[in-house]
Scaffold this active site. Structure first.
Site, PDB file in Angstrom:
ATOM      1  N   GLU A   1       0.437   7.575  -3.705  1.00 30.68           N
ATOM      2  CA  GLU A   1       1.323   7.328  -2.565  1.00 30.68           C
ATOM      3  C   GLU A   1       2.500   8.302  -2.559  1.00 30.68           C
ATOM      4  O   GLU A   1       2.909   8.792  -1.500  1.00 30.68           O
ATOM      5  CB  GLU A   1       1.808   5.877  -2.582  1.00 30.68           C
ATOM      6  CG  GLU A   1       0.726   4.863  -2.273  1.00 30.68           C
ATOM      7  CD  GLU A   1       0.079   5.103  -0.923  1.00 30.68           C
ATOM      8  OE1 GLU A   1       0.807   5.173   0.088  1.00 30.68           O
ATOM      9  OE2 GLU A   1      -1.150   5.231  -0.849  1.00 30.68           O
TER      10      GLU A   1
ATOM     11  N   HIS B   1       2.355  10.960   0.387  1.00 30.93           N
ATOM     12  CA  HIS B   1       3.304  10.572   1.426  1.00 30.93           C
ATOM     13  C   HIS B   1       4.764  10.874   1.074  1.00 30.93           C
ATOM     14  O   HIS B   1       5.518  11.336   1.918  1.00 30.93           O
ATOM     15  CB  HIS B   1       3.148   9.079   1.738  1.00 30.93           C
ATOM     16  CG  HIS B   1       1.777   8.717   2.214  1.00 30.93           C
ATOM     17  ND1 HIS B   1       1.298   9.080   3.449  1.00 30.93           N
ATOM     18  CD2 HIS B   1       0.777   8.033   1.602  1.00 30.93           C
ATOM     19  CE1 HIS B   1       0.068   8.624   3.594  1.00 30.93           C
ATOM     20  NE2 HIS B   1      -0.286   8.004   2.493  1.00 30.93           N
TER      21      HIS B   1
ATOM     22  N   HIS C   1       0.867  -1.176   0.000  1.00 31.18           N
ATOM     23  CA  HIS C   1       0.000   0.000   0.000  1.00 31.18           C
ATOM     24  C   HIS C   1       0.908   1.231   0.000  1.00 31.18           C
ATOM     25  O   HIS C   1       0.877   2.010  -0.937  1.00 31.18           O
ATOM     26  CB  HIS C   1      -0.931  -0.019   1.215  1.00 31.18           C
ATOM     27  CG  HIS C   1      -1.873   1.149   1.267  1.00 31.18           C
ATOM     28  ND1 HIS C   1      -2.961   1.179   2.102  1.00 31.18           N
ATOM     29  CD2 HIS C   1      -1.880   2.339   0.616  1.00 31.18           C
ATOM     30  CE1 HIS C   1      -3.616   2.331   1.950  1.00 31.18           C
ATOM     31  NE2 HIS C   1      -2.966   3.054   1.058  1.00 31.18           N
TER      32      HIS C   1
END
Length: 291
Positions: A148, A152, A70
């Site tokens: 992602e 992040h 993930h």
């Protein structure tokens, strides 16, 4: 990356001050963050949806029963983190446009990351490396990986512009580091060694998964489920994700640790109900429903 042994000693740890200088470490040495590494069980979540949904059966069948990436998430050293910022999530899904904003740095966001990397022979190799392991539950790997990085990666100090001047170099480092952490945290083997194997009929407890995680990696994990997690319905819950809490040390290495003890009680989040049996499923639930 240009930092000295003085600014990045071997004992550096993210979210801790240098015990000699009482100062923060160089951001290119270790990020000022605690990390969560999230692994999605292949029968778990899809991300380009307005709400969590079970993965498409066709995607699950193609991947098989394994854990996939993930993401590697940096927080603020206290369990809080940058939330997703949407332009218009519902409209974006309806018309197929990109609707995901960035976490921290708009100048380093890219909504078509796989397209950008594949167009350059010097960076396309990383796509082959991550392709088997970083999968979107709805089949849109490009959206998931771009998301992602945007949410992040741009919030992770040791992948920042002062450490990697070009976006491509930062993204390749982020993807390669994430892949290495995935290989380090082999959940399927950890569970198998504890006698926990995928089954549509055998159930396990959260404590069994936790004991296996601690035995394999030396620290607790966090377990996320879909299904009867609140205990008000009927039937079991289904394992969908496992989170491992990590501290960053020099050279993009990550060490599992007990976040509740170091950061504070309640830092670790478990979505699986501790009192309800957990199915570590072999086959997908094609109806996207739970009993």
């Amino acid at each position: 990356m240009a930092y000295s042994a003085a600014s990045c000693p071997s004992y550096a740890v993210g979210c801790q001050l240098n015990p000699i200088t009482n100062a923060k470490y160089d951001g290119c040495c270790v990020s000022d963050s605690v990390f969560v590494f999230a692994q999605n069980y292949t029968l778990g979540l899809t991300y380009k949806t307005a709400s969590p949904a079970w993965a498409k059966t066709s995607v699950s069948s193609a991947i098989g029963t394994q854990f996939t990436i993930h993401g590697l998430w940096a927080d603020h050293c206290d369990g809080t983190y940058e939330t997703t910022k949407w332009i218009n999530q519902t409209a974006g899904i309806a018309n197929g446009t990109n609707y995901d904003l960035i976490g921290c740095d708009a100048t380093r966001a890219d909504q078509n990351l796989l397209g950008t990397l594949s167009a350059d022979c010097s960076t396309s190799y990383i796509l082959d490396a991550v392709k088997p392991y970083w999968k979107g539950g709805d089949g849109d790997d490009n959206w998931l990986i771009s998301h992602e990085w945007n949410k992040h990666g741009t919030c992770t100090g040791s992948f920042g512009a002062s450490c990697y001047p070009t976006l491509k170099s930062a993204v390749v480092a982020f993807m390669d580091t994430t892949l290495q952490v995935y290989k380090q945290l082999d959940l399927a083997t950890a569970f198998k060694n504890a006698g926990i194997v995928p089954s549509d009929t055998v159930t396990y407890t959260r404590a069994q998964f936790q004991d296996a995680h601690i035995k394999a990696f030396g620290a607790p994990g966090a377990f996320q489920c879909q299904g009867n997690t609140n205990g008000k319905g009927k039937g079991p819950q289904y394992l969908s994700e496992v989170w491992t809490y990590l501290q960053e040390v020099p050279n993009k290495k990550y060490v599992p640790f007990d976040a509740d003890k170091v950061v504070g009680p309640g830092t670790t989040y478990n979505g699986c109900n501790a009192t309800i049996p957990i199915i570590y499923a072999v086959t997908a639930n094609p109806a996207n429903t739970f009993i």
